[in-house]
Scaffold this active site. Structure first.
Site, PDB file in Angstrom:
ATOM      1  N   GLY A  21       1.130  -1.220   0.030  1.00 44.07           N
ATOM      2  CA  GLY A  21       0.194  -0.179  -0.222  1.00 44.07           C
ATOM      3  C   GLY A  21       0.851   1.076   0.390  1.00 44.07           C
ATOM      4  N   CYS A  22       0.221   2.691  -0.562  1.00 43.80           N
ATOM      5  CA  CYS A  22       1.068   4.062  -1.052  1.00 43.80           C
ATOM      6  C   CYS A  22       1.800   3.740  -1.987  1.00 43.80           C
ATOM      7  CB  CYS A  22       1.734   4.256   0.983  1.00 43.80           C
ATOM      8  SG  CYS A  22       0.087   4.446   1.783  1.00 43.80           S
ATOM      9  N   GLY A  23       1.746   4.720  -3.302  1.00 44.75           N
ATOM     10  CA  GLY A  23       2.731   5.267  -3.709  1.00 44.75           C
ATOM     11  C   GLY A  23       3.513   6.289  -3.420  1.00 44.75           C
ATOM     12  N   ARG A  50      -1.801   1.240  -6.071  1.00 46.37           N
ATOM     13  CA  ARG A  50      -1.509   1.932  -4.700  1.00 46.37           C
ATOM     14  C   ARG A  50      -1.932   2.324  -3.692  1.00 46.37           C
ATOM     15  NH1 ARG A  50       3.795   0.230  -3.327  1.00 46.37           N
ATOM     16  NH2 ARG A  50       4.426  -1.320  -4.357  1.00 46.37           N
TER      17      ARG A  50
END
Length: 387
Positions: A21-23, A50
């Site tokens: 998760g997260c970009g 993401r």
């Protein structure tokens, strides 16, 4: 048909703690040439999977040349009552050179706050009580205290960025939605960072989206800071208050404390955040061993535990850093004086297809890019020794 359904089940994760998760993405031109906002949007949006739509944002440096000597306060405000309270407070404590709404477009079916920018400078206080409350002679410290007062005491108002010639634009939505809302295509900057959020332990709300900022610092972060409790208590000992309901804000406050106040170089900040293991320190040459032992002892509560990759931006520079075991992806590219930082190599090649110099930094090893002296002078004037 069975194969298609299998692919879709992997593409959409039902696990709220998705490890990927997260970009994050960043572009930094060391020559100071301005980069169109469409480029950063295109790069972060290619990593759309993401995030989950609960937060995206952008930080841009060099966007207010006409007010480059003023602190640009970007405020997120819930209603007119909060706006009046903020403006009454600012009128008593700073000189406001210009104020305006931050240009936005509408968002369908989504409640949103209002956004304003105030270009300010500290000024002498008018009454004895006010002078005693904020008597700091240092302008950065004055604005620092002002920001924390607003965020802690004025209901419905948050200062989301407060540096010079820069600003943060963030909210609830996917990267393309937030870019469209804030009209990011209108801006050009020598440095951009962007974030696509997949919140794990903290709520998705407008102020909780990345980047987080204080003065000229901003940070975007992929991962989880498991040391947040210790970091938060350490910061509170030094007068910082964590009010944004997320672990990431601690990173930007720690940078401000250690670099701006304690005068520790940014290179050593990286070794505080991603400190070598004790067994590694024991194998170092004597001089290095002495230094790193001192850093671990003095700044032990500033160590960032847990998996992370971050882009930490500051006046005239940017630092990319992984945790000391490299549990989150981070890729760096360089071409013609421009640095690219990303969670995925594909995003870099999406906007710079002919790039050749791409690598993945080692765990805990920072990659730091700075403006050339000539470019720094254009944006900020002659560089001070402490900068």
């Amino acid at each position: 048909m069975v194969e298609i359904e299998k692919i879709q089940s992997f593409a959409i994760s039902n696990d709220p703690k998705d490890a990927s998760g997260c970009g994050i993405f960043g572009i930094f031109n060391t020559k100071g040439d301005l980069i169109d906002g469409n480029k950063i949007v295109s790069a972060i949006d290619i990593m759309r999977d993401r995030g989950n739509g609960l937060g995206s944002g952008y930080a841009a440096y060099g966007i207010y040349p006409e007010f480059k000597n003023y602190y640009a306060l970007h405020l997120m405000i819930d209603d007119d009552l909060a706006k009046r309270a903020v403006e009454d407070f600012l009128e008593r404590r700073v000189m406001v050179a210009e104020r305006s709404g931050i240009p936005t477009r509408g968002m369908k079916n989504r409640k949103r706050p209002m956004f304003f920018v105030y270009f300010v400078l500290p000024r002498a206080q008018g009454t004895k009580a006010e002078s005693e409350y904020m008597s700091e002679t240092d302008a950065d410290e004055f604005i620092n205290k002002l920001v924390f007062f607003i965020n802690e005491n004025i209901n419905g108002a948050f200062v989301i960025s407060s540096g010079k010639n820069m600003g943060i634009f963030k909210g609830i939505g996917y990267p393309d939605e937030i870019a469209n809302f804030f009209r990011i295509e209108r801006y050009k900057a020598y440095c951009w960072t962007a974030h696509n959020r997949f919140p794990t332990n903290t709520p998705g709300w407008w102020g909780g989206a990345h980047p987080f900022g204080l003065l000229d610092w901003t940070v975007v972060h992929n991962g989880e800071i498991s040391s947040y409790g210790a970091n938060k208590r350490y910061l509170e000992m030094h007068g910082y208050k964590c009010t944004q309901k997320t672990d990431t804000e601690a990173i930007v406050y720690l940078a401000d404390l250690i670099v701006r106040k304690h005068k520790i170089p940014i290179e050593l900040l990286a070794k505080i955040f991603s400190a070598p293991l004790w067994e590694e320190i024991e194998r170092m040459p004597q001089d290095q061993k002495k230094l790193y032992k001192a850093l671990r002892i003095i700044y032990g509560r500033a160590l960032l535990n847990g998996p992370f990759s971050i882009l930490l931006t500051f006046k005239g520079g940017i630092m990319a850093l992984n945790d000391r075991i490299k549990l989150r992806p981070l890729v760096v590219g360089k071409k013609d004086g421009v640095y690219y930082f990303s969670s995925e190599e594909a995003a870099i090649k999406h906007i710079c297809s002919d790039i050749k110099d791409i690598s993945s930094p080692d765990a805990g090893e920072p990659v730091i890019a700075r403006l050339t002296d000539e470019a720094y002078n254009v944006y900020y004037g002659v560089q001070d020794e402490e900068d």
